[in-house]
Enzyme design. Structure first.
Site, short mmCIF file in Angstrom:
data_model
loop_
_atom_site.label_atom_id
_atom_site.label_comp_id
_atom_site.label_asym_id
_atom_site.label_seq_id
_atom_site.Cartn_x
_atom_site.Cartn_y
_atom_site.Cartn_z
CE LYS A 22 -58.81 32.99 47.56
NZ LYS A 22 -57.38 33.27 47.74
CG ASN A 23 -57.24 35.61 44.65
OD1 ASN A 23 -57.34 35.47 45.89
ND2 ASN A 23 -56.77 34.68 43.88
NE ARG A 110 -48.09 33.52 49.26
CZ ARG A 110 -46.85 33.63 49.72
NH1 ARG A 110 -46.48 32.91 50.75
NH2 ARG A 110 -46.00 34.45 49.18
CB CYS A 134 -48.16 28.19 51.07
SG CYS A 134 -48.37 28.22 49.31
NE ARG A 139 -47.78 31.55 46.67
CZ ARG A 139 -49.09 31.65 46.89
NH1 ARG A 139 -49.70 30.72 47.59
NH2 ARG A 139 -49.76 32.69 46.45
CG ASP A 322 -55.35 30.51 41.28
OD1 ASP A 322 -55.65 31.67 41.60
OD2 ASP A 322 -54.27 29.98 41.58
NE ARG A 414 -56.51 30.17 52.86
CZ ARG A 414 -55.22 30.36 52.63
NH1 ARG A 414 -54.36 29.40 52.83
NH2 ARG A 414 -54.79 31.52 52.18
C1 EPZ Z 1 -51.78 35.42 43.39
O1 EPZ Z 1 -50.78 34.95 44.27
C2 EPZ Z 1 -53.07 34.74 43.83
N1 EPZ Z 1 -53.38 35.13 45.19
C3 EPZ Z 1 -52.89 33.22 43.73
O2 EPZ Z 1 -54.14 32.63 44.06
C4 EPZ Z 1 -52.54 32.85 42.29
O3 EPZ Z 1 -52.32 31.47 42.21
C5 EPZ Z 1 -51.29 33.62 41.85
O4 EPZ Z 1 -51.49 35.04 42.04
C6 EPZ Z 1 -50.95 33.39 40.38
O5 EPZ Z 1 -52.04 33.76 39.59
C7 EPZ Z 1 -53.96 36.35 45.41
O6 EPZ Z 1 -54.20 37.11 44.49
C8 EPZ Z 1 -54.29 36.68 46.83
P1 EPZ Z 1 -47.50 35.60 42.17
P2 EPZ Z 1 -49.32 35.67 44.29
O7 EPZ Z 1 -46.76 36.61 42.97
O8 EPZ Z 1 -49.47 37.09 43.94
C9 EPZ Z 1 -43.02 34.09 42.04
C10 EPZ Z 1 -55.57 31.15 45.11
O9 EPZ Z 1 -55.70 29.97 44.84
N2 EPZ Z 1 -42.68 35.27 42.85
O10 EPZ Z 1 -48.22 36.04 40.93
O11 EPZ Z 1 -48.68 35.30 45.58
C11 EPZ Z 1 -43.89 33.08 42.80
O12 EPZ Z 1 -43.07 32.23 43.58
C12 EPZ Z 1 -54.19 31.77 45.20
O13 EPZ Z 1 -56.51 31.97 45.26
C13 EPZ Z 1 -41.35 35.52 43.17
O14 EPZ Z 1 -40.45 34.77 42.81
O15 EPZ Z 1 -48.58 34.90 43.11
C14 EPZ Z 1 -44.59 32.36 41.68
O16 EPZ Z 1 -43.74 31.33 41.19
C15 EPZ Z 1 -53.13 30.70 45.25
N3 EPZ Z 1 -41.05 36.62 43.92
C16 EPZ Z 1 -44.77 33.43 40.61
O17 EPZ Z 1 -43.86 34.49 40.95
C17 EPZ Z 1 -42.01 37.49 44.37
O18 EPZ Z 1 -41.69 38.49 45.03
C18 EPZ Z 1 -46.18 34.02 40.54
O19 EPZ Z 1 -46.53 34.38 41.87
C19 EPZ Z 1 -43.37 37.22 44.04
C20 EPZ Z 1 -43.68 36.11 43.28
#
Ligand code: EPZ
Length: 438
Positions: A22-23, A110, A134, A139, A322, A414
């Site tokens: 998916k990702n 998202r 979420c 996020r 995850d 999802r």
């Molecule tokens: C990706 O989300 C995945 N989703 C998530 O999978 C996964 O849990 C996550 O990466 C971490 O591995 C997809 O790839 C579609 P991040 P993402 O930006 O990119 C902070 C699932 O279960 N952050 O790596 O949204 C954020 O709050 C989903 O399939 C900021 O502060 O996660 C978090 O604490 C859930 N500012 C950390 O970074 C930003 O601009 C990591 O988030 C962006 C992120």
């Protein structure tokens, strides 16, 4: 809303095919916006998030074709496994005319934010709804926006929307103070069409990021260093449509590895890639499971007894956030105490209260879940709160005594393709109860 009912206590045995990731699919679909023409993606899992992304692309003017049900070639005499023969999603981006991602679509997924970089790079303008928080955390997308500004984008936020525009994106230096997967992916896509060279420091190293870089390179992008913490992109004037097959879903694979481990089972995961799962393999090994690496997959033989071990989530190659909820389900039945710390998201322990209702002994102290193993879980009505928490409850239900009834399974849909079908083929007693009128 559909419910899933599980009669626990069945040992899982046999083979299961891991679906496409998916990702990885979501950023690849967003990347088709960087080009004009027909791209073809094979092995796309039939998931709600993929359908949402296709609705989003359609809103912009993209057309697509995807057989609702893949047809399967009958396994001929010497081929033990049938092949899916028409599992192709064709996406045509020739007539994109609305570079916008509206709130009613973004609020359900998202990852829609992944269209921002491509729209800006190809059309010089984009209007994308803020995703909002979420269940697992606030996020924010501040790092995405800061990175795009470093490439010359002008960004405004008003009325819940990000409005971005630029004459032409220019290469630049981007540093992510927090590692962000989709942030890295957005910048990779934007930089691919920018003028000049972009260097992304503290980049995410997830396999899905490497997969996106592979696909972008097939489209004509010039990318070095994907999979390390520094990625260099030399912008090109044009990218071409692409034909790719999607990598397998490492989180679905990890979920089935835990399913085998928690039910005393013996399961072979076809198509799983060990190099994407080293942290999970190591931790399941510490819990006593036997993992056999095979040419086209992994075999998991359950631990007896399940041994407790600690985990601390972190960005790849660390233990994936995850997989945290799924692993916690296993640790509830371990002999001993496990400490599970979630360092990526601020609120990813909502499965704890549902596991407690099934008899688990867990306390959360200062962001660490302390799990004291119990001899058994008991089936109960429980509620899914987010995608991986719902997977955790399915796993607990497979091992619990009696019946577990999981509501709000739309969370599960999802990210998992036909999970109850795959599990029942392995011997689980699991069925979906359609909600009245659905
Ligand atoms: C990706 O989300 C995945 N989703 C998530 O999978 C996964 O849990 C996550 O990466 C971490 O591995 C997809 O790839 C579609 P991040 P993402 O930006 O990119 C902070 C699932 O279960 N952050 O790596 O949204 C954020 O709050 C989903 O399939 C900021 O502060 O996660 C978090 O604490 C859930 N500012 C950390 O970074 C930003 O601009 C990591 O988030 C962006 C992120």
């Amino acid at each position: 809303m559909d419910r899933i009912l599980i009669q626990g206590g069945r040992r899982l045995e046999g083979d299961v095919e891991v679906s496409g990731a998916k990702n990885a699919v979501l950023p690849i679909l967003a990347a088709t916006l960087l080009t004009s023409g027909m791209s073809v993606v094979q092995g796309v899992p039939r998931l709600e998030d993929v359908r949402t992304m296709l609705r989003l692309l359609e809103h912009m003017g993209v057309t697509w074709r995807w057989p609702e049900v893949p047809t399967v070639r009958r396994a001929d005499s010497d081929n033990a496994r049938a092949d899916v023969v028409n599992d192709f999603l064709a996406v045509d981006t020739t007539r994109v005319n609305t570079p916008e991602a509206p709130y009613d679509l973004v609020k359900t997924m998202r990852a829609s934010i992944l269209v921002l970089g491509p729209l800006l790079a190809r059309y010089g303008r984009a209007r994308v709804s803020l995703p909002g928080g979420c269940a697992i955390g606030a996020r924010p997308i501040n790092l995405h926006l800061k990175g795009l500004e470093a490439l010359g984008a002008k960004i405004e936020i008003e009325h819940g929307y990000v409005t971005a525009y630029c004459e032409r994106l220019m290469g630049g230096k981007v540093y992510f103070e927090t590692i962000t997967v989709t942030g890295t992916e957005n910048l990779l896509m934007a930089a691919s069409l920018a003028e000049g060279v972009t260097v992304i420091d503290n980049a995410a190293q997830e396999p899905e990021v490497v997969e996106l870089a592979r696909v972008l390179s097939r489209m004509g992008a010039k990318i070095e260093g994907a999979g390390t913490n520094t990625i260099t992109v030399e912008g090109v004037p044009l990218l071409l449509p692409v034909e790719v097959k999607v990598m397998p879903d490492r989180i679905e694979a990890g979920t089935f590895m835990v399913a085998a481990s928690i039910t005393g089972g013996d399961v072979t995961l076809r198509n799983a890639r060990a190099e994407h799962l080293e942290a999970v393999i190591a931790k399941l090994g510490e819990a006593g499971a036997q993992i056999e690496r095979q040419a086209d997959g992994l075999r998991v033989i359950a631990p007896e007894p399940i041994r407790s071990t600690d985990i601390r989530t972190s960005p790849f190659p660390g233990f994936a956030t995850d997989m945290q909820a799924q692993f916690m389900a296993l640790m509830t039945l371990a002999s001993g105490t496990s400490r599970i710390s979630e360092t990526v998201f601020e609120n990813r322990f909502m499965h704890v209260s549902e596991l407690q209702r099934m008899g688990a002994d867990i306390t959360v102290e200062a962001g660490i879940a302390v799990v004291r193993g119990v001899p058994r879980l008991s089936g109960a009505p429980v509620m899914a709160t987010d995608l991986r928490a719902s997977a955790c409850l399915v796993l607990a239900g497979l091992a619990a005594e009696g019946t577990t009834e999981i509501s709000r399974v739309y969370h599960l849909d999802r990210g998992y393709e036909r999970i109850e079908e795959k599990l029942s083929r392995l011997g689980a007693e699991i069925r979906r109860e359609k909600a009245a009128g659905s």
